[in-house]
Design an enzyme around this catalytic site. Structure first.
Site, PDB file in Angstrom:
ATOM      1  N   LEU A 199      11.109 -20.691  -3.936  1.00  0.00           N
ATOM      2  CA  LEU A 199      10.123 -19.792  -3.342  1.00  0.00           C
ATOM      3  C   LEU A 199       8.812 -19.942  -4.093  1.00  0.00           C
ATOM      4  O   LEU A 199       8.780 -19.912  -5.321  1.00  0.00           O
ATOM      5  CB  LEU A 199      10.589 -18.333  -3.423  1.00  0.00           C
ATOM      6  N   HIS A 254       3.174   3.397  -9.279  1.00  0.00           N
ATOM      7  CA  HIS A 254       2.965   1.964  -9.490  1.00  0.00           C
ATOM      8  C   HIS A 254       4.238   1.304 -10.046  1.00  0.00           C
ATOM      9  O   HIS A 254       4.565   0.173  -9.682  1.00  0.00           O
ATOM     10  CB  HIS A 254       1.789   1.733 -10.435  1.00  0.00           C
ATOM     11  N   ASP A 274       0.831  -1.203   0.000  1.00  0.00           N
ATOM     12  CA  ASP A 274       0.000   0.000   0.000  1.00  0.00           C
ATOM     13  C   ASP A 274       0.866   1.253   0.000  1.00  0.00           C
ATOM     14  O   ASP A 274       1.879   1.315   0.701  1.00  0.00           O
ATOM     15  CB  ASP A 274      -0.893  -0.014   1.256  1.00  0.00           C
TER      16      ASP A 274
END
Length: 246
Positions: free
Chosen positions: A135, A41, A24
């Site tokens: 991962l 962004h 955020d």
């Protein structure tokens, strides 16, 4: 819960198995600098890359990033277009690096709301990284936890109506198998950036016993030091899983 970066407490302890991050602050980061939101962004995508690298170094097995919520579709059309375009670019540009690093990518959420080009890019990235074992990276796109739970409830109701499920036998494991996250461990730690202290319709079912860390840093400024601090904070806690205290 915590809203402060941790100290070195817990150094040497095993890392959490699954870390989830609510990314955020992209818009506020850009606005504070007088920049277009699109650049916020793009800076956020760089932070995601740093976080993936930090998770690998830390030995975290599962990392989930909340990248685009179902509510984000209500944002201005040009911003949504920029976000989806950035998503396609990221998937195509990063898939080789993810494969090299042994990262398996999985996307959860309502991908049908994306256009055909974006859906194809998602599928191709998932297929190319399917062999990754270092991962497990999950990216939540067009995701909302309430919608996820509702879809699972509808699936249960349909199975019961069809006679393939006795509702009396349904348990939490069986219900969880109908969620987007089927086959994934629940998150041990959820990190949210930007100073907001809520989980915003993210992994509501799965977060039942997650530890929460809220950090004041905006997402584009998030780096390995913040990730490591959150892990140290986690390591210093005593997890009780609902057990009575005292």
């Amino acid at each position: 819960m915590s809203s402060l970066p941790a100290t070195a407490a817990g150094v040497g302890a095993p890392p959490p198995r699954h870390v989830a991050v609510i990314m955020d602050g992209n818009r506020r980061w850009a606005q504070a600098r007088g920049l277009p939101v699109a650049l916020g962004h793009r800076a956020g995508a760089d932070a995601a890359r740093r976080t993936i690298e930090a998770a690998i170094r830390s030995g975290v097995s599962w990392l989930t990033l909340f990248a685009f919520s179902s509510e984000n579709w209500a944002r201005p059309a040009d911003e949504v277009q920029e976000l989806t375009g950035l998503l396609r670019h990221y998937l195509r540009a990063e898939v080789g690096h993810l494969t090299k690093e042994g990262v398996r990518l999985r996307v959860i959420g309502d991908r049908e709301r994306f256009g055909a080009e974006t859906r194809a890019a998602i599928l191709q990235a998932e297929e190319r990284t399917a062999g990754g074992a270092r991962l497990n990276l999950t990216v939540a796109l067009s995701y909302g936890a309430r919608a996820e739970i509702l879809a699972a409830a509808r699936a249960v109701a349909a199975a019961a109506q069809a006679g393939t499920l006795d509702p009396a036998t349904l348990d939490e494991t069986g219900f969880g198998a109908r969620l987007f996250t089927a086959g994934m461990p629940d998150p041990d730690l959820i990190i949210r950036t930007s100073g907001e202290q809520r989980i915003s319709n993210f992994l509501l079912w799965q977060a039942a016993y997650a530890e929460l860390v809220f950090l004041p840093v905006l997402w584009p400024d998030f780096g390995a030091e913040h990730f490591d601090a959150a892990l140290a904070d986690f390591a210093a806690r005593e997890r009780r899983f609902g057990a009575r205290v005292g």
